[in-house]
Design a protein around this motif. Structure first.
Motif, PDB file in Angstrom:
ATOM      1  N   ASP A  67       4.893   3.421  -3.861  1.00  0.00           N
ATOM      2  CA  ASP A  67       4.892   1.845  -4.500  1.00  0.00           C
ATOM      3  C   ASP A  67       5.842   1.124  -3.359  1.00  0.00           C
ATOM      4  O   ASP A  67       6.698   1.872  -2.513  1.00  0.00           O
ATOM      5  N   ASP A  68       5.694  -0.042  -3.452  1.00  0.00           N
ATOM      6  CA  ASP A  68       6.747  -0.932  -2.394  1.00  0.00           C
ATOM      7  C   ASP A  68       6.734  -0.430  -0.947  1.00  0.00           C
ATOM      8  O   ASP A  68       7.570  -0.427  -0.309  1.00  0.00           O
ATOM      9  N   PHE A  69       5.477  -0.004  -0.455  1.00  0.00           N
ATOM     10  CA  PHE A  69       5.146   0.698   0.727  1.00  0.00           C
ATOM     11  C   PHE A  69       5.475  -0.418   1.700  1.00  0.00           C
ATOM     12  O   PHE A  69       5.139  -1.524   1.813  1.00  0.00           O
ATOM     13  N   VAL A  76       1.220  -1.858  -0.925  1.00  0.00           N
ATOM     14  CA  VAL A  76       1.856  -2.689   0.214  1.00  0.00           C
ATOM     15  C   VAL A  76       2.740  -3.632  -0.534  1.00  0.00           C
ATOM     16  O   VAL A  76       2.431  -4.593  -1.138  1.00  0.00           O
ATOM     17  N   ASP A  77       3.996  -3.643  -0.092  1.00  0.00           N
ATOM     18  CA  ASP A  77       5.003  -4.670  -0.717  1.00  0.00           C
ATOM     19  C   ASP A  77       4.668  -5.916  -0.543  1.00  0.00           C
ATOM     20  O   ASP A  77       4.183  -6.534   0.454  1.00  0.00           O
ATOM     21  N   LYS A  78       5.147  -6.766  -1.545  1.00  0.00           N
ATOM     22  CA  LYS A  78       4.964  -8.366  -1.621  1.00  0.00           C
ATOM     23  C   LYS A  78       5.518  -8.669  -0.483  1.00  0.00           C
ATOM     24  O   LYS A  78       5.115  -9.905   0.201  1.00  0.00           O
ATOM     25  N   ALA A  93      -2.687  -4.611  -2.510  1.00  0.00           N
ATOM     26  CA  ALA A  93      -1.650  -5.603  -2.111  1.00  0.00           C
ATOM     27  C   ALA A  93      -0.950  -6.137  -3.303  1.00  0.00           C
ATOM     28  O   ALA A  93      -1.384  -6.749  -4.147  1.00  0.00           O
ATOM     29  N   GLU A  94       0.224  -6.161  -3.137  1.00  0.00           N
ATOM     30  CA  GLU A  94       1.242  -6.550  -4.280  1.00  0.00           C
ATOM     31  C   GLU A  94       1.753  -7.888  -3.940  1.00  0.00           C
ATOM     32  O   GLU A  94       1.981  -8.300  -2.949  1.00  0.00           O
ATOM     33  N   GLY A  95       1.915  -8.669  -5.236  1.00  0.00           N
ATOM     34  CA  GLY A  95       2.449 -10.140  -5.132  1.00  0.00           C
ATOM     35  C   GLY A  95       1.462 -10.896  -4.684  1.00  0.00           C
ATOM     36  O   GLY A  95       2.127 -11.870  -3.868  1.00  0.00           O
TER      37      GLY A  95
END
Ligand code: C2E
Ligand code: CA
Ligand code: CA
Ligand code: CA
Length: 278
Positions: free
Chosen positions: A178-180, A200-202, A234-236
């Motif tokens: 998480d939050d890479f 991949v973090d926002k 891909a986050e966010g």
């Protein structure tokens, strides 16, 4: 002047005191909330970028506080971490999310369920047993459960953690980092970790549409992920430009307000009933 100074200190003290009391009260409340019915899960979809279809959900906890209203995890998860209550909290989340996912019925491809796992949970000797029990009790197939773990958590106690995660993966459970990109990011370790997914973090996704340098770093992470046979989320993702850019660099999966905010159980059913998911 002396008197004024004194009263400022007194005011300051009483404010600190009020904050301390507030925290104490919240802590006692949280203990009750975990065993009462005050915690709720919202779910945010993860979407296949190519087709727009929902492939999974992430369970995100909220606290329906009787006086303070709906609290976001930022308001109580750090306190739960400090006090150790996070173990009970996350165990509740794990069981609840598995039950909900197992009960989802429809014509669509069955979505997977991702839950956030904390360090304190992972280092407990009964962790594997807990996950096994959640799967058995709910009837959720292991390959539809993803455990989200931050880099620092995994690197925290490699010797204990690697065999546990490997064991769960051998049953089919998936493991996501998480939050890479926000943690200690030791790329060397990445090849040794028993993982399936990089989220991949926002903060990286925020830059892809506007900043060429930011975009090239994100593109490199996605390429590396492909080389390592990992899936990438891909986050966010908030806007169409980001989704289009991600499709172009062959990122398989996205998550973010662009598709949906986290929604309650009814919201999940509504999202899955949309024609794109047939
Ligand atoms: P996270 O695991 O990185 O979860 C994603 C957070 O980003 C969620 O916030 C989600 O609502 C938010 N988000 C998703 N898409 C977008 C977007 O497009 N734009 C913006 N601005 N935000 C977006 P939420 O639900 O407030 O959760 C915050 C954090 O709280 C989570 O970050 C996670 O670290 C923690 N958390 C949530 N649920 C649990 C839980 O059950 N257990 C534990 N230990 N921690 C949890
Ligand atoms: Ca997460
Ligand atoms: Ca995340
Ligand atoms: Ca994040």
């Amino acid at each position: 002047a002396k008197d004024r100074g004194k009263s400022t200190v007194a005011a300051y003290d009483s404010r600190l005191h009020a904050e301390a009391l507030d925290r104490l009260e919240l802590r006692a409340d949280l203990q009750r909330a975990i065993f009462g019915n005050e915690l709720v899960l919202h779910y945010q979809p993860t979407v296949e970028l190519e087709t727009g279809k929902i492939v999974g959900f992430e369970a995100l906890v909220r606290w329906q506080h009787p006086v303070r209203g709906l609290l976001s995890p930022a308001a109580f998860v750090p306190m739960a971490e400090e006090t150790g209550l996070v173990v009970q909290l996350n165990t509740w989340v794990l069981f609840q999310a598995c039950r909900f996912a197992a009960a989802l019925q429809g014509d669509w491809r069955r979505p997977s369920m991702a839950v956030n796992i904390s360090a304190q949970q992972l280092v407990r000797s009964d962790f594997v047993e807990q996950v096994d029990r959640a799967l058995t009790e709910s009837g959720l197939p292991a390959d539809r459960l993803t455990l989200e773990i931050t880099e620092s958590v995994v690197l925290h106690d490699l010797e204990d953690v690697i065999p546990r995660l490997s064991h769960l993966r051998s049953r089919g459970v998936r493991v996501a980092v998480d939050d890479f990109g926000t943690g200690y990011s030791s790329l060397a370790y990445l090849t040794e970790l028993p993982i399936d997914v990089l989220k991949v973090d926002k903060s990286f996704i925020d830059r892809v549409a506007s900043d060429a340098q930011g975009a090239s770093v994100t593109e490199a992470i996605i390429a590396m992920s492909h080389t390592m046979n990992l899936s990438t989320v891909a986050e966010g993702v908030e806007v169409a430009e980001q989704a289009a850019w991600l499709r172009q660099v062959r990122c398989p999966i996205g998550q973010g307000y662009y598709w949906s905010r986290p929604v309650d159980e009814d919201g999940v059913h509504d999202l899955l009933a949309r024609p794109t998911n047939e």
